[in-house]
Motif scaffolding. Structure first.
Motif, PDB file in Angstrom:
ATOM      1  N   GLY A 268      31.222  51.952  43.722  1.00  0.00           N
ATOM      2  CA  GLY A 268      32.037  52.550  44.777  1.00  0.00           C
ATOM      3  C   GLY A 268      31.807  51.889  46.113  1.00  0.00           C
ATOM      4  N   LEU A 269      30.544  51.586  46.410  1.00  0.00           N
ATOM      5  CA  LEU A 269      30.224  50.921  47.679  1.00  0.00           C
ATOM      6  C   LEU A 269      30.846  49.530  47.735  1.00  0.00           C
ATOM      7  CD1 LEU A 269      28.584  51.063  50.328  1.00  0.00           C
ATOM      8  CD2 LEU A 269      26.659  50.060  49.091  1.00  0.00           C
ATOM      9  N   MET A 270      30.774  48.787  46.618  1.00  0.00           N
ATOM     10  CA  MET A 270      31.379  47.453  46.578  1.00  0.00           C
ATOM     11  C   MET A 270      32.887  47.531  46.806  1.00  0.00           C
ATOM     12  SD  MET A 270      29.334  45.702  43.362  1.00  0.00           S
ATOM     13  CE  MET A 270      30.375  44.235  43.370  1.00  0.00           C
ATOM     14  N   ALA A 271      33.541  48.468  46.106  1.00  0.00           N
ATOM     15  CA  ALA A 271      34.994  48.594  46.237  1.00  0.00           C
ATOM     16  C   ALA A 271      35.375  49.036  47.642  1.00  0.00           C
ATOM     17  CB  ALA A 271      35.527  49.595  45.210  1.00  0.00           C
ATOM     18  N   ALA A 272      34.629  49.977  48.227  1.00  0.00           N
ATOM     19  CA  ALA A 272      34.939  50.482  49.569  1.00  0.00           C
ATOM     20  C   ALA A 272      34.796  49.392  50.627  1.00  0.00           C
ATOM     21  CB  ALA A 272      34.031  51.656  49.902  1.00  0.00           C
ATOM     22  N   MET A 273      33.878  48.453  50.416  1.00  0.00           N
ATOM     23  CA  MET A 273      33.637  47.390  51.387  1.00  0.00           C
ATOM     24  C   MET A 273      34.386  46.109  51.050  1.00  0.00           C
ATOM     25  SD  MET A 273      29.634  47.860  52.359  1.00  0.00           S
ATOM     26  CE  MET A 273      29.899  46.806  53.788  1.00  0.00           C
ATOM     27  N   GLY A 274      35.203  46.146  49.982  1.00  0.00           N
ATOM     28  CA  GLY A 274      35.990  44.978  49.615  1.00  0.00           C
ATOM     29  C   GLY A 274      35.180  43.858  49.008  1.00  0.00           C
ATOM     30  N   ILE A 275      34.032  44.181  48.416  1.00  0.00           N
ATOM     31  CA  ILE A 275      33.194  43.170  47.760  1.00  0.00           C
ATOM     32  C   ILE A 275      33.623  43.072  46.298  1.00  0.00           C
ATOM     33  CG2 ILE A 275      30.853  42.549  47.065  1.00  0.00           C
ATOM     34  CD1 ILE A 275      29.831  44.045  49.505  1.00  0.00           C
ATOM     35  N   PRO A 276      34.129  41.926  45.866  1.00  0.00           N
ATOM     36  CA  PRO A 276      34.647  41.808  44.488  1.00  0.00           C
ATOM     37  C   PRO A 276      33.545  41.528  43.482  1.00  0.00           C
ATOM     38  CG  PRO A 276      34.958  39.740  45.632  1.00  0.00           C
ATOM     39  CD  PRO A 276      34.326  40.671  46.629  1.00  0.00           C
ATOM     40  N   LEU A 277      33.878  41.716  42.222  1.00  0.00           N
ATOM     41  CA  LEU A 277      32.981  41.315  41.145  1.00  0.00           C
ATOM     42  C   LEU A 277      33.078  39.800  40.971  1.00  0.00           C
ATOM     43  CD1 LEU A 277      33.405  43.898  38.244  1.00  0.00           C
ATOM     44  CD2 LEU A 277      31.299  43.327  39.436  1.00  0.00           C
ATOM     45  N   ASN A 278      31.938  39.130  40.963  1.00  0.00           N
ATOM     46  CA  ASN A 278      31.915  37.700  40.681  1.00  0.00           C
ATOM     47  C   ASN A 278      30.623  37.378  39.934  1.00  0.00           C
ATOM     48  OD1 ASN A 278      29.858  37.436  42.740  1.00  0.00           O
ATOM     49  ND2 ASN A 278      31.505  37.482  44.254  1.00  0.00           N
ATOM     50  N   SER A 279      30.343  36.098  39.749  1.00  0.00           N
ATOM     51  CA  SER A 279      29.211  35.700  38.911  1.00  0.00           C
ATOM     52  C   SER A 279      27.865  36.106  39.484  1.00  0.00           C
ATOM     53  CB  SER A 279      29.236  34.177  38.691  1.00  0.00           C
ATOM     54  OG  SER A 279      29.204  33.502  39.923  1.00  0.00           O
ATOM     55  N   THR A 280      27.777  36.446  40.765  1.00  0.00           N
ATOM     56  CA  THR A 280      26.507  36.883  41.344  1.00  0.00           C
ATOM     57  C   THR A 280      26.454  38.396  41.538  1.00  0.00           C
ATOM     58  OG1 THR A 280      27.338  36.439  43.576  1.00  0.00           O
ATOM     59  CG2 THR A 280      26.078  34.700  42.518  1.00  0.00           C
ATOM     60  N   THR A 281      27.500  38.983  42.114  1.00  0.00           N
ATOM     61  CA  THR A 281      27.460  40.426  42.367  1.00  0.00           C
ATOM     62  C   THR A 281      27.394  41.227  41.070  1.00  0.00           C
ATOM     63  OG1 THR A 281      29.892  40.500  42.514  1.00  0.00           O
ATOM     64  CG2 THR A 281      28.668  40.255  44.570  1.00  0.00           C
ATOM     65  N   ALA A 282      27.854  40.654  39.951  1.00  0.00           N
ATOM     66  CA  ALA A 282      27.778  41.355  38.663  1.00  0.00           C
ATOM     67  C   ALA A 282      26.336  41.624  38.253  1.00  0.00           C
ATOM     68  CB  ALA A 282      28.482  40.532  37.581  1.00  0.00           C
ATOM     69  N   LEU A 283      25.388  40.813  38.769  1.00  0.00           N
ATOM     70  CA  LEU A 283      23.985  41.010  38.425  1.00  0.00           C
ATOM     71  C   LEU A 283      23.436  42.314  38.978  1.00  0.00           C
ATOM     72  CD1 LEU A 283      22.664  37.381  39.064  1.00  0.00           C
ATOM     73  CD2 LEU A 283      23.156  38.440  36.867  1.00  0.00           C
ATOM     74  N   ALA A 284      24.122  42.894  39.973  1.00  0.00           N
ATOM     75  CA  ALA A 284      23.656  44.141  40.575  1.00  0.00           C
ATOM     76  C   ALA A 284      23.584  45.269  39.556  1.00  0.00           C
ATOM     77  CB  ALA A 284      24.572  44.548  41.736  1.00  0.00           C
TER      78      ALA A 284
END
Length: 787
Positions: A268-284
Motif C-alpha cells: 500500500g505504501l509503495m502504491a500510494a507513493m507511486g513506487i512501482p514493482l521492479n527487479s529491486t523493489t520486489a525484494l522488499a
C-alpha cells in the motif's frame, strides 16, 4: 540494596506500558490504516519501461539522448521464421508477404521491414533506381536471383536480420510508435497476428518473436514472480519454524497474520507513493517478513520466559515489551540505516528500494510490537508444561553442545574465525562487474531460449552504437569514409564483435552497382567526387533518403556505426565497450569525435555508477550502524567490539564473489549492505543481555554470565537465522541469475553471522582479557549509576 534502575521493575511507571494498556486503541488505528493501504495496494503498478533503472542525470544518459535525437530510437521487434525450403520457394515468399502486410495493419505499428517490402538501389532492365528487392507481377511476388540476394546480404550487413546465410531463416523487423512502445497491447496484437499466420503452417519449422519489449516484459514478470515467491516462501518457512519452535498453532497463526499485514502495508505504501514493482523493489516482500518474524520470535520467547515467573499475563507482556523495545528498535534501526543508505544512489529504483525497505522495517517493528502482545492478551494462558516445552528439542541440544565446545576450545574458535575472514577477504580483489541486462535471465527462461534461437539461426540481436560527430559536410569527404572503413575493420577484430553496419557498406554497394565489378571498395576513396555523387543519387527517392538518414544526418556532420556483439560471452561488456572506444579514438583522432553509446552502454554505465554508489553506501552504513550500536550499548568501545563478530558475514559476501566468480551487478551489489544491516541484529541482542547479566549479577564471573546470556538469546538468534537462511535459499528458484547469486551470498552471510554471534563472540570474550575487562568496567560504571 534495591536497584532502582531495573526496567523490569513493574512498580515503577514506564511509558512503554501504554502499548499494553491502550492496546485496543492501537489495534483500531492499525485496522483503519490497513483498510486505507489495502485500497492503494490494489492499484500497484509495475515499471514496464525499466526507466527506474536509469539515472537521467548521468553523462551516459545525455550522450544516448543526443544520439536518439539525431537518429531516433531504432527499437525493433523481430519475428524470426525458420522454413523448410527457404525464401526462394514461392509459397514461402507469399507467406512472408501476407504476414508483412498483416503486421503493417496492426494499430500502433509505425514500420515493418521484410524482404518482401524492402527497397534498395539496384539496376533492373537497364535502369537504376531505388526498387523493391523482389519484382511483382500483377500483385504477385516473384522469387529473385539467388546469387544477387547473397551478394546483397554480404554487401549490406543490415539485411542480415532479414535473411540467414543459408536463406532458410527469415526475419521481419517491426517498429512501434515511440509514444506507445511501453504499452503491452500493441505487442499482444503483434503476437496474435503472427500466431494466426504461422501456427500450423506446414512451410514453417519454427518461429520466435524477440526484442527489447519482450526482454523488459520478462524482467518485469520475473521481478513480480521473484517478489511473490520470496515473500511466500519466507512466510511458509516462518510458519514451519513457528510450529516447530513454539509448538502452538495459535502462535503460528498470529505470526502469519502479522507477516501478511506487514506485506500489505508495504504494498500500500509503495502504491500510494507511486513506487512501482521492479527487479529491486520486489525484494522488499522477503526482507520485510524476515524483519517482522525476528521481532515476533523474540517477543514470543521472552513472553514465555517471563510468564514462567510472572503468572499474570499482562505483567509478563509488559516485561517483554519493556525488555525488547529498545534492542529490537535498535536492530530495526540498524537495518533501516543499512537500507536507507541506498538512497544516496543516483539510480531511481535503488533509491526506491532504500526508502521502502527503511520504511518497511520500521513499520514491521511498530506492527509486531503492538499486535503480538495484543494477541497474547486474548489467548489462552500458558500452563507450566507448555511454557517449558517451547524449544526443548534437538535445537536446544545442539545449542548446549555448541556451548560446551566454546567453553573447551575458545582460542581455537577465535583463530579459525580470524583465518577464515582473512582468507575470504583475500578474494575481494578478484571481483568483477557485469552490466549485461540480458544475462540477468536464466538460460531456462523462454525469453533467453527465443534469443538463442535467433542467434543460432539468423544473427545476433544485441547492438552497440558508435556515434561520430564532425564538422558540417565532413561525411561527404572520401578521406572521412576511408577512416571509417579502417575503423570498422579494426572493430571487427574485437573478440566479442560479430559484425559492423554503417553507410560505408551502402557506398561500396552503390559503387559496385553503378560501376560494375570494376567498382572495388578501395576505389570510392580515391575519387574526390564519387561519394558526393552517390549521396546525391540516393537523395532522388524517398526510399534512398530514408536509408541515408538511418546512417547520416541531414547536415552530414553526424554518422553512426552499428556494432553487433555476442550475447553469450562470459566477458564483461564494459571491457568490450572500452576496447571499441579506444580503437575509435585512435582511428578518428583529429577527424571526428567518437562515442560508444546505445542501451547496452547506458546500462553498463549505470551499473558502474551503482557499484560506486553502493560501495559508498556500505561504508556509510557501517559508520552509522556503529554509532547506533554505541548508543544502544552506551559505550564507544563496546560499539567497536560489536563490529568484530560481524566481519565474517561481510567477508563471506566479498570472498564468495571473488573466489567463485560471482559478478557484481545491479542486484548482487546490495549483498554487502544487506549483510551489515542484518548481521548486527543478533549481536545487539546478545550483548544487551550480557550487559544486563553482568550488571545485575556482579558477584558472578564474566565467564558464567557469558553462557547465561548465551542460553537466554541463543534460541531466538538460531530460530530467526534459520528462517532468514531458508528465505535467502528460496531465491535459488528465481529465473534471475543475479537474484540466485544474491540468495547464495545472503545464505553465506547469515550462516557466518550466526557463527559470529553464537560462537565467535562468546569465544572472543572468553579468550581476550582486554575484552572481558572492558565489558566488566562498563557494566560496573552503569551499576554504580543505577544505585
Amino acid at each position: 540494596m534495591k536497584n532502582s534502575g531495573d526496567k523490569l521493575d513493574l512498580s515503577r511507571p514506564n511509558p512503554l506500558d501504554i502499548i499494553i494498556d491502550y492496546r485496543r486503541f492501537f489495534v483500531a488505528i492499525i485496522a483503519v490504516i490497513s483498510v486505507i493501504l489495502g485500497y492503494y495496494a490494489l492499484q500497484m503498478k509495475t515499471d514496464p519501461s525499466l526507466k527506474t533503472g536509469i539515472d537521467p542525470t548521468s553523462k551516459a544518459y545525455h550522450r544516448y539522448q543526443r544520439f536518439i535525437k539525431t537518429f531516433g530510437n531504432e527499437e525493433f521487434t523481430l519475428v524470426v521464421i525458420k522454413t523448410e525450403d527457404g525464401i526462394f520457394n514461392t509459397k514461402t515468399l507469399d507467406m512472408v508477404d501476407t504476414l508483412t502486410r498483416a503486421l503493417e495493419q496492426v494499430d500502433g505499428v509505425s514500420e515493418v521491414i521484410s524482404l518482401t517490402n524492402l527497397r534498395i538501389f539496384q539496376e533492373r532492365n537497364g535502369s537504376f533506381g531505388n526498387l523493391p528487392l523482389f519484382e511483382r507481377v500483377q500483385g504477385k511476388i516473384l522469387p529473385g536471383d539467388k546469387k544477387s540476394l547473397e551478394d546483397i546480404r554480404r554487401s549490406l550487413p543490415m539485411t542480415n536480420l532479414l535473411v540467414s546465410a543459408d536463406l532458410k531463416t527469415i526475419g521481419i523487423a517491426i517498429k512501434v510508435k515511440e509514444k506507445i512502445k511501453y504499452e503491452s497491447t500493441v505487442y499482444e496484437n503483434i503476437v496474435s497476428v503472427v500466431n494466426q499466420e504461422l501456427k500450423g503452417n506446414r512451410l514453417v519449422e519454427d518461429f520466435r518473436i524477440v526484442g527489447p519489449a519482450f526482454i523488459r516484459k520478462a524482467i518485469v514478470k520475473y521481478s513480480i514472480q521473484t517478489g511473490v515467491v520470496f515473500g511466500a516462501l519466507c512466510m511458509l518457512i516462518g510458519t514451519i519454524v513457528s510450529v516447530y519452535v513454539f509448538k502452538s498453532f495459535l502462535v503460528t497463526l498470529v505470526t502469519n497474520f502479522i507477516l501478511a499485514l506487514c506485506v500489505l502495508w508495504v504494498l500500500g505504501l509503495m502504491a500510494a507513493m507511486g513506487i512501482p514493482l521492479n527487479s529491486t523493489t520486489a525484494l522488499a516482500f522477503g526482507f520485510v517478513p524476515i524483519t517482522t518474524i525476528e521481532i515476533v520470535i523474540h517477543m514470543v520467547v521472552r513472553y514465555h520466559q517471563f510468564h514462567q515467573v510472572t503468572r499474570n499475563k499482562i505483567d509478563a507482556l509488559k516485561k517483554s515489551v519493556r525488555w525488547l523495545a529498545s534492542p529490537c528498535f535498535m536492530c530495526v534501526a540498524t537495518a533501516a540505516v543499512g537500507f536507507g543508505t541506498l538512497m544516496i544512489s543516483s539510480t531511481p529504483m535503488v533509491r526506491q528500494l532504500g526508502f521502502i525497505m527503511a520504511a518497511g522495517v520500521l513499520l514491521a517493528y511498530a506492527l509486531a510490537m503492538v499486535l503480538t502482545p495484543a494477541f497474547f492478551t486474548v489467548m489462552k494462558t500458558l500452563d507450566k508444561t507448555e511454557s517449558t516445552d517451547v524449544v526443548v528439542d534437538w535445537l536446544e541440544k545442539a545449542l548446549k553442545k555448541i556451548e560446551a565446545f566454546i567453553s573447551e576450545r575458545a582460542r581455537i574458535v577465535v583463530i579459525f574465525a580470524v583465518t577464515l575472514s582473512v582468507f575470504l577477504l583475500a578474494g575481494s580483489p578478484r571481483i568483477k562487474s557485469d552490466a549485461q541486462v540480458f544475462r540477468m535471465l536464466s538460460g531456462s527462461t523462454k525469453t533467453v531460449q527465443d534469443v538463442r534461437f535467433v542467434e543460432k539461426n539468423l544473427a545476433p540481436a544485441q547492438t552497440l552504437e558508435l556515434f561520430l560527430e564532425a564538422g558540417p559536410n565532413d561525411f561527404k569527404k572520401p578521406e572521412m569514409w576511408k577512416k571509417i572503413n579502417e575503423l570498422e575493420k579494426r572493430i571487427r577484430l574485437v573478440p566479442d564483435v560479430i559484425s559492423t553496419d554503417s553507410y560505408a557498406s551502402v557506398l561500396v554497394y552503390l559503387s559496385r552497382i553503378i560501376q560494375g565489378e570494376s567498382g572495388k571498395s578501395g576505389d570510392i576513396y580515391s575519387d574526390p567526387n564519387l561519394i558526393s555523387q552517390l549521396l546525391f543519387m540516393t537523395s532522388l527517392s524517398e526510399g534512398g533518403k530514408k536509408v541515408t538518414q538511418r546512417y547520416i544526418n541531414d547536415n552530414f556532420d553526424k554518422a553512426r556505426i552499428s556494432i553487433l556483439i555476442n550475447n553469450a560471452s562470459n566477458k564483461p561488456i564494459d571491457e568490450t565497450i572500452l576496447q571499441i572506444q579506444t580503437i575509435a579514438n585512435e582511428v578518428m583522432a583529429g577527424s571526428a569525435k567518437a562515442t560508444v553509446t546505445g542501451e547496452l552502454v547506458l546500462v553498463a554505465s549505470q551499473t558502474e555508477t551503482l557499484i560506486r554508489d553502493q560501495v559508498e553506501s556500505m561504508f556509510l552504513a557501517a559508520i552509522l550502524i556503529t554509532v547506533l550500536m554505541m548508543i544502544q550499548l552506551r559505550s564507544f568501545v563496546l560499539g567497536l567490539i560489536c563490529l568484530i563478530p560481524n566481519i565474517p558475514p561481510v567477508a563471506a559476501v566479498f570472498g564468495l564473489m571473488g573466489w567463485f566468480g560471482i559478478s557484481l551487478d545491479m542486484v548482487t551489489v546490495f549483498a554487502a549492505t544487506v549483510a551489515i544491516g542484518l548481521a548486527v541484529d543478533n549481536t545487539i541482542h546478545y550483548l544487551t543481555q550480557l550487559k544486563r547479566d553482568i550488571t545485575f549479577n556482579p558477584n558472578v564471573s564474566v565467564e558464567a554470565n557469558v553462557f547465561r546470556a548465551y542460553r537466554f538469546t541463543a534460541r531466538q538468534i538460531a530460530s530467526w537465522s534459520v528462517v532468514t537462511l531458508f528465505g535467502f535459499l528460496a531465491l535459488a528458484a528465481s529465473p534471475f541469475r543475479p537474484v540466485v547469486f544474491f540468495g547464495i551470498l545472503g545464505c553465506s552471510a547469515i550462516t557466518l553471522g550466526l557463527f559470529g554471534d553464537l560462537i565467535f563472540l562468546p569465544a572472543l570474550i572468553l579468550t581476550s582479557k582486554w575484552v572481558r575487562k572492558t565489558i566488566t568496567d562498563i557494566c560496573a560504571r552503569e551499576q554504580k549509576s543505577h544505585i
